[in-house]
Design an enzyme around this catalytic site. Sequence first.
Site, PDB file in Angstrom:
ATOM      1  N   ARG A   1     -20.224   6.459   1.308  1.00 43.04           N
ATOM      2  CA  ARG A   1     -20.904   7.394   0.401  1.00 43.04           C
ATOM      3  C   ARG A   1     -20.475   8.845   0.651  1.00 43.04           C
ATOM      4  NH1 ARG A   1     -25.158  10.483  -0.150  1.00 43.04           N
ATOM      5  NH2 ARG A   1     -25.814  10.261   2.021  1.00 43.04           N
TER       6      ARG A   1
ATOM      7  N   CYS B   1     -34.869   7.614   2.974  1.00 44.98           N
ATOM      8  CA  CYS B   1     -34.442   7.345   4.353  1.00 44.98           C
ATOM      9  C   CYS B   1     -35.663   6.993   5.188  1.00 44.98           C
ATOM     10  CB  CYS B   1     -33.700   8.551   4.895  1.00 44.98           C
ATOM     11  SG  CYS B   1     -32.132   8.732   4.035  1.00 44.98           S
TER      12      CYS B   1
ATOM     13  N   ILE C   1     -24.698  10.515  14.112  1.00 47.48           N
ATOM     14  CA  ILE C   1     -24.214  11.899  14.126  1.00 47.48           C
ATOM     15  C   ILE C   1     -22.907  11.893  13.327  1.00 47.48           C
ATOM     16  CG2 ILE C   1     -23.319  13.768  15.597  1.00 47.48           C
ATOM     17  CD1 ILE C   1     -25.079  12.725  17.882  1.00 47.48           C
ATOM     18  N   TYR C   2     -22.811  12.724  12.281  1.00 45.02           N
ATOM     19  CA  TYR C   2     -21.570  12.783  11.502  1.00 45.02           C
ATOM     20  C   TYR C   2     -20.452  13.384  12.350  1.00 45.02           C
ATOM     21  CZ  TYR C   2     -24.084  11.551   7.216  1.00 45.02           C
ATOM     22  OH  TYR C   2     -24.811  10.890   6.264  1.00 45.02           O
TER      23      TYR C   2
ATOM     24  N   SER D   1     -23.853  16.670   4.953  1.00 45.60           N
ATOM     25  CA  SER D   1     -23.012  15.769   4.153  1.00 45.60           C
ATOM     26  C   SER D   1     -23.754  15.304   2.911  1.00 45.60           C
ATOM     27  CB  SER D   1     -22.631  14.537   4.970  1.00 45.60           C
ATOM     28  OG  SER D   1     -21.901  14.941   6.094  1.00 45.60           O
TER      29      SER D   1
HETATM   30  N1  LIG Z   1     -26.722  14.004   5.117  1.00 39.50           N
HETATM   31  C1  LIG Z   1     -28.040  14.206   4.903  1.00 39.50           C
HETATM   32  N2  LIG Z   1     -28.813  14.495   5.960  1.00 39.50           N
HETATM   33  C2  LIG Z   1     -30.145  14.695   5.801  1.00 39.50           C
HETATM   34  O1  LIG Z   1     -30.827  14.952   6.807  1.00 39.50           O
HETATM   35  C3  LIG Z   1     -30.710  14.569   4.480  1.00 39.50           C
HETATM   36  C4  LIG Z   1     -29.860  14.264   3.397  1.00 39.50           C
HETATM   37  N3  LIG Z   1     -28.524  14.085   3.633  1.00 39.50           N
HETATM   38  N4  LIG Z   1     -30.338  14.191   2.126  1.00 39.50           N
HETATM   39  C5  LIG Z   1     -31.752  14.238   1.854  1.00 39.50           C
HETATM   40  C6  LIG Z   1     -32.515  15.011   2.844  1.00 39.50           C
HETATM   41  C7  LIG Z   1     -32.395  16.497   2.806  1.00 39.50           C
HETATM   42  N5  LIG Z   1     -32.653  16.839   4.216  1.00 39.50           N
HETATM   43  C8  LIG Z   1     -32.204  18.028   4.803  1.00 39.50           C
HETATM   44  C9  LIG Z   1     -31.388  18.892   4.085  1.00 39.50           C
HETATM   45  C10 LIG Z   1     -30.931  20.053   4.659  1.00 39.50           C
HETATM   46  C11 LIG Z   1     -31.332  20.383   5.953  1.00 39.50           C
HETATM   47  C12 LIG Z   1     -30.837  21.671   6.534  1.00 39.50           C
HETATM   48  O2  LIG Z   1     -29.919  22.264   6.031  1.00 39.50           O
HETATM   49  N6  LIG Z   1     -31.431  22.142   7.590  1.00 39.50           N
HETATM   50  C13 LIG Z   1     -30.997  23.356   8.287  1.00 39.50           C
HETATM   51  C14 LIG Z   1     -31.620  24.608   7.726  1.00 39.50           C
HETATM   52  C15 LIG Z   1     -32.898  24.448   6.988  1.00 39.50           C
HETATM   53  C16 LIG Z   1     -33.481  25.724   6.392  1.00 39.50           C
HETATM   54  O3  LIG Z   1     -32.935  26.829   6.560  1.00 39.50           O
HETATM   55  O4  LIG Z   1     -34.548  25.617   5.760  1.00 39.50           O
HETATM   56  C17 LIG Z   1     -31.346  23.218   9.753  1.00 39.50           C
HETATM   57  O5  LIG Z   1     -30.726  23.943  10.536  1.00 39.50           O
HETATM   58  O6  LIG Z   1     -32.217  22.409  10.098  1.00 39.50           O
HETATM   59  C18 LIG Z   1     -32.159  19.531   6.664  1.00 39.50           C
HETATM   60  C19 LIG Z   1     -32.595  18.355   6.082  1.00 39.50           C
HETATM   61  C20 LIG Z   1     -32.853  15.659   4.989  1.00 39.50           C
HETATM   62  N7  LIG Z   1     -32.077  14.725   4.228  1.00 39.50           N
HETATM   63  O1  LIG Z   2     -35.346  12.368   5.414  1.00 42.75           O
HETATM   64  C1  LIG Z   2     -34.127  12.140   5.550  1.00 42.75           C
HETATM   65  C2  LIG Z   2     -33.299  11.955   4.446  1.00 42.75           C
HETATM   66  C3  LIG Z   2     -31.995  11.695   4.656  1.00 42.75           C
HETATM   67  N1  LIG Z   2     -31.492  11.590   5.908  1.00 42.75           N
HETATM   68  C4  LIG Z   2     -30.046  11.323   6.070  1.00 42.75           C
HETATM   69  C5  LIG Z   2     -29.620  10.020   6.652  1.00 42.75           C
HETATM   70  C6  LIG Z   2     -28.204   9.856   6.101  1.00 42.75           C
HETATM   71  O2  LIG Z   2     -27.304  10.640   6.877  1.00 42.75           O
HETATM   72  C7  LIG Z   2     -28.321  10.475   4.714  1.00 42.75           C
HETATM   73  C8  LIG Z   2     -28.606   9.442   3.647  1.00 42.75           C
HETATM   74  O3  LIG Z   2     -27.502   8.645   3.455  1.00 42.75           O
HETATM   75  P1  LIG Z   2     -27.565   7.082   3.100  1.00 42.75           P
HETATM   76  O4  LIG Z   2     -26.136   6.772   2.779  1.00 42.75           O
HETATM   77  O5  LIG Z   2     -28.452   6.934   1.901  1.00 42.75           O
HETATM   78  O6  LIG Z   2     -28.070   6.375   4.317  1.00 42.75           O
HETATM   79  O7  LIG Z   2     -29.418  11.361   4.802  1.00 42.75           O
HETATM   80  C9  LIG Z   2     -32.298  11.790   7.007  1.00 42.75           C
HETATM   81  O8  LIG Z   2     -31.852  11.740   8.170  1.00 42.75           O
HETATM   82  N2  LIG Z   2     -33.593  12.042   6.786  1.00 42.75           N
END
Ligand SMILES: Nc1nc(=O)c2c([nH]1)NC[C@@H]1CN(c3ccc(C(=O)N[C@@H](CCC(=O)O)C(=O)O)cc3)CN21
Ligand SMILES: O=c1ccn([C@H]2C[C@H](O)[C@@H](COP(=O)(O)O)O2)c(=O)[nH]1
Length: 283
Positions: A22, A160, A222-223, A282
């Site tokens: 993905r 998730c 961990i990516y 990602s």
């Molecule tokens: N690859 C991926 N990882 C995730 O954890 C994730 C997804 N996709 N897709 C759906 C949601 C969205 N989530 C996220 C998205 C962005 C942050 C992030 O950028 N966090 C930063 C800054 C946050 C801020 O400034 O508010 C961090 O340093 O924690 C964390 C969780 C968790 N989920």
């Molecule tokens: O609450 C959340 C939402 C998303 N994630 C992460 C886990 C994966 O890295 C991606 C989702 O990818 P899938 O291919 O659907 O598994 O987002 C998370 O840690 N926590």
Amino acid sequence: MKQYLDLCQRIVDDGVWIENERTNKRCLTVVNADLTFDVANNEFPLITTRKSFWKSAIAELLGYLRGYDNAADFRALGTKTWDMNANENQAWLNNPHRKGHDDMGRVYGVQGRSWQKPDGTTIDQLRKIVDNLSKGIDDRGEIMTFYNLGEFDLGCLRPCMHTHTFSLLGDTLHLTSYQRSCDVPLGLNFNQIQVFTLLALMAQITGLKAGKAYHKIVNAHIYEDQLALMRDVQLQREPFASPQLIINPKIKSLEDLETWVTMDDFEVVGYEHHEAIKYPFSV
Ligand SMILES: Nc1nc(=O)c2c([nH]1)NC[C@@H]1CN(c3ccc(C(=O)N[C@@H](CCC(=O)O)C(=O)O)cc3)CN21
Ligand SMILES: O=c1ccn([C@H]2C[C@H](O)[C@@H](COP(=O)(O)O)O2)c(=O)[nH]1
């Protein structure tokens, strides 16, 4: 905090490289992790080895509890976490069910608050749980699940952290939350805040004591582009003691959560942390 660092170290030491189609990236991966949070003693599991944007995590949780399906509504609450999945995921952009900019589709809270039945009516899973727990009832099925396989094609991402089960022992409420896939550097930092806060809030609005929150994770990864920062920076830091979460005691019902609650109703005291680390995300 130790549980989190132990899991990160375990992935670094024992993880297996798995190709992810993905995201087109490799992930260092382990399966099966169990975390336990002591909500009764308010040991808020905030990451201290980097700055955690905890308000963003609670905003995301509140959006789920309100049944939001739009990244703009999440932004208005105080988090941009859904912007990328709603607007930059090519598979979702090509999906004919997407209703335009910021639409997330039938994900998470939409399933929690309005799961569709074949006859066209909907089920409010959360309302039923709140009503039962408020009456001291645990029917051994106090489950809120977002995992609706029949509607995966109607949303931008499969959930998730997909299922939350509440258990009542006497007057103490416990929570078990299940996560199928976990981005440990970014997602877990938020998810453990959400598990803790969900139990604290549910206990508060149902008039129960909060007990323990159990967080069960299957695929923890961990990516590849996050690994060096985790291994060489975050894991080299010494953690600080857990802070405490203070929730406005005026929050007394599900309606309160749905209507007037904002991030100003949450406060963290005693949060000592290391510098922020910007991990790659990602889509
Ligand atoms: N690859 C991926 N990882 C995730 O954890 C994730 C997804 N996709 N897709 C759906 C949601 C969205 N989530 C996220 C998205 C962005 C942050 C992030 O950028 N966090 C930063 C800054 C946050 C801020 O400034 O508010 C961090 O340093 O924690 C964390 C969780 C968790 N989920
Ligand atoms: O609450 C959340 C939402 C998303 N994630 C992460 C886990 C994966 O890295 C991606 C989702 O990818 P899938 O291919 O659907 O598994 O987002 C998370 O840690 N926590």
